[in-house]
Scaffold this active site. Structure first.
Site, PDB file in Angstrom:
ATOM      1  N   PRO A 180       0.809  -1.221   0.000  1.00 32.75           N
ATOM      2  CA  PRO A 180       0.000   0.000   0.000  1.00 32.75           C
ATOM      3  C   PRO A 180       0.846   1.277   0.000  1.00 32.75           C
ATOM      4  O   PRO A 180       0.361   2.354  -0.311  1.00 32.75           O
ATOM      5  CB  PRO A 180      -0.811  -0.110   1.296  1.00 32.75           C
ATOM      6  CG  PRO A 180      -0.793  -1.555   1.651  1.00 32.75           C
ATOM      7  CD  PRO A 180       0.532  -2.064   1.186  1.00 32.75           C
ATOM      8  N   GLU A 204       1.849  -8.339   7.977  1.00 26.60           N
ATOM      9  CA  GLU A 204       1.897  -6.870   7.914  1.00 26.60           C
ATOM     10  C   GLU A 204       3.013  -6.388   6.991  1.00 26.60           C
ATOM     11  O   GLU A 204       3.362  -5.219   7.009  1.00 26.60           O
ATOM     12  CB  GLU A 204       2.107  -6.313   9.325  1.00 26.60           C
ATOM     13  CG  GLU A 204       0.991  -6.686  10.287  1.00 26.60           C
ATOM     14  CD  GLU A 204      -0.388  -6.403   9.723  1.00 26.60           C
ATOM     15  OE1 GLU A 204      -1.238  -7.311   9.725  1.00 26.60           O
ATOM     16  OE2 GLU A 204      -0.607  -5.281   9.220  1.00 26.60           O
ATOM     17  N   ARG A 256      -0.398  -8.398 -21.242  1.00 29.06           N
ATOM     18  CA  ARG A 256      -1.200  -7.972 -22.394  1.00 29.06           C
ATOM     19  C   ARG A 256      -0.404  -7.084 -23.334  1.00 29.06           C
ATOM     20  O   ARG A 256      -0.720  -6.955 -24.515  1.00 29.06           O
ATOM     21  CB  ARG A 256      -2.447  -7.223 -21.923  1.00 29.06           C
ATOM     22  CG  ARG A 256      -3.479  -8.086 -21.219  1.00 29.06           C
ATOM     23  CD  ARG A 256      -4.555  -7.233 -20.564  1.00 29.06           C
ATOM     24  NE  ARG A 256      -5.236  -6.388 -21.521  1.00 29.06           N
ATOM     25  CZ  ARG A 256      -6.250  -6.806 -22.284  1.00 29.06           C
ATOM     26  NH1 ARG A 256      -6.664  -8.054 -22.223  1.00 29.06           N
ATOM     27  NH2 ARG A 256      -6.844  -5.977 -23.132  1.00 29.06           N
ATOM     28  N   ASP A 260      -7.103  -0.343 -26.096  1.00 29.50           N
ATOM     29  CA  ASP A 260      -7.568  -0.334 -24.708  1.00 29.50           C
ATOM     30  C   ASP A 260      -7.585   1.100 -24.218  1.00 29.50           C
ATOM     31  O   ASP A 260      -6.607   1.811 -24.355  1.00 29.50           O
ATOM     32  CB  ASP A 260      -6.611  -1.170 -23.837  1.00 29.50           C
ATOM     33  CG  ASP A 260      -7.014  -2.631 -23.840  1.00 29.50           C
ATOM     34  OD1 ASP A 260      -6.384  -3.427 -23.151  1.00 29.50           O
ATOM     35  OD2 ASP A 260      -7.989  -2.936 -24.551  1.00 29.50           O
TER      36      ASP A 260
HETATM   37  C1  LIG Z   1      -1.122  -5.368   5.301  1.00 25.35           C
HETATM   38  O1  LIG Z   1      -0.662  -5.982   4.120  1.00 25.35           O
HETATM   39  C2  LIG Z   1       0.559  -5.578   3.630  1.00 25.35           C
HETATM   40  C3  LIG Z   1       1.362  -4.597   4.242  1.00 25.35           C
HETATM   41  C4  LIG Z   1       2.586  -4.252   3.635  1.00 25.35           C
HETATM   42  C5  LIG Z   1       2.984  -4.873   2.474  1.00 25.35           C
HETATM   43  C6  LIG Z   1       2.185  -5.846   1.872  1.00 25.35           C
HETATM   44  C7  LIG Z   1       0.986  -6.197   2.462  1.00 25.35           C
HETATM   45  C8  LIG Z   1       0.137  -7.255   1.800  1.00 25.35           C
HETATM   46  N1  LIG Z   1      -1.151  -6.641   1.473  1.00 25.35           N
HETATM   47  C9  LIG Z   1      -1.272  -5.726   0.466  1.00 25.35           C
HETATM   48  C10 LIG Z   1      -0.321  -5.559  -0.514  1.00 25.35           C
HETATM   49  C11 LIG Z   1      -0.535  -4.582  -1.489  1.00 25.35           C
HETATM   50  C12 LIG Z   1      -1.692  -3.810  -1.449  1.00 25.35           C
HETATM   51  C13 LIG Z   1      -1.947  -2.747  -2.477  1.00 25.35           C
HETATM   52  N2  LIG Z   1      -2.820  -1.760  -2.172  1.00 25.35           N
HETATM   53  O2  LIG Z   1      -1.355  -2.818  -3.552  1.00 25.35           O
HETATM   54  C14 LIG Z   1      -2.603  -4.020  -0.452  1.00 25.35           C
HETATM   55  N3  LIG Z   1      -2.403  -4.968   0.489  1.00 25.35           N
END
Ligand SMILES: COc1ccccc1CNc1ccc(C(N)=O)cn1
Length: 245
Positions: free
Chosen positions: A88, A115, A153, A168
């Protein structure tokens, strides 16, 4: 293009090449997806792959040594591959980034669970962090699979008709136009005449007009960082004049 995925669920991500367009691409040797599982490097009798976070707090992190062993295995198998970490905290995945990644011969995707991973592994091994969007998933695997699908793709030969890759909508930056197929009359709603005119110039203009109008109505943000052609400008002005009436 070769994809390596560091994941606790290799059989899941390898399923990508067992359906649809990616199955054919894999059979034609255009793409490959290989999982590298940290659990294969676990030495304790519980085969643990997670570890407790310093500083306390809820949840666990991926264990450093088993995760790093899998990353190293992936890098040995794909020596020219940059390592992309799905998280994220990453750069938002969009079509320009997809097209950038599609130029590579190989790519390693690091799918975190729990996490996430120790920041020192990010510093040591990760070349780019990528986020699918502002939401939290149970792991990076879905992000890795989305990225593999979007990038594949763009690999020449994967899509039967290369034009469809270019057409696309996001490849051309705007939202896609409406599409129609048989029957001509569906519950009293008929297909726009122009699409059955056989006049390709008019059809192309209608499709661009529709894409622009949809983009304007649904995603005005797309107009912020895009310079419009004179044709696009006149089409948007026409749309605005109808809105003002
Ligand atoms: C709490 O989870 C994590 C915390 C840190 C890293 C990976 C994870 C694994 N989860 C993920 C991974 C990617 C995305 C995204 N938005 O791309 C959403 N969640």
């Amino acid at each position: 293009m070769r994809f390596g995925v560091v994941t606790l669920f290799p059989e899941w991500v390898e399923q990508l090449t067992s359906v649809g367009v990616l199955e054919r691409a894999s059979q034609n040797g255009l793409i490959s997806v290989t999982g590298f599982n940290p659990r294969d490097h676990a030495t304790d009798n519980h085969r643990s792959v997670d570890d407790r976070p310093f500083g306390g707090g809820p949840g666990m992190l991926m264990q450093v040594d088993t995760t790093e062993a899998a990353i190293i295995k992936a890098r040995e198998a794909l020596p020219n591959a940059p390592v992309v970490y799905l998280s994220p905290q990453g750069r938002a995945l969009n079509q320009p980034l997809v097209q950038e990644l599609a130029r590579l011969p190989e790519l390693i995707l690091l799918a975190g669970r729990y996490e996430g991973i120790d920041e020192r592994l990010v510093d040591e091994h990760v070349d780019l962090e990528v986020s699918l969007g502002d939401y939290v998933l149970s792991g990076g695997e879905l992000g890795a699979m989305v990225l593999i699908d979007a990038v594949s793709r763009m690999v020449p030969g994967v899509l039967g008709d290369q034009a469809s890759a270019e057409q696309d909508s996001f490849a051309a930056h705007w939202l896609d136009c409406p599409h129609f197929t048989r029957p001509v009359d569906y519950r009293g709603n008929t297909v726009p005449e122009v699409l059955r005119s056989g006049h390709h110039g008019r059809i192309e203009a209608w499709r661009l007009q529709q894409s622009l109008e949809r983009s304007w109505d649904r995603r005005p943000d797309l107009f912020e960082r895009k310079r419009l052609t004179t044709t696009e400008l006149s089409m948007i002005n026409e749309h605005l004049s109808t809105l003002e009436k």
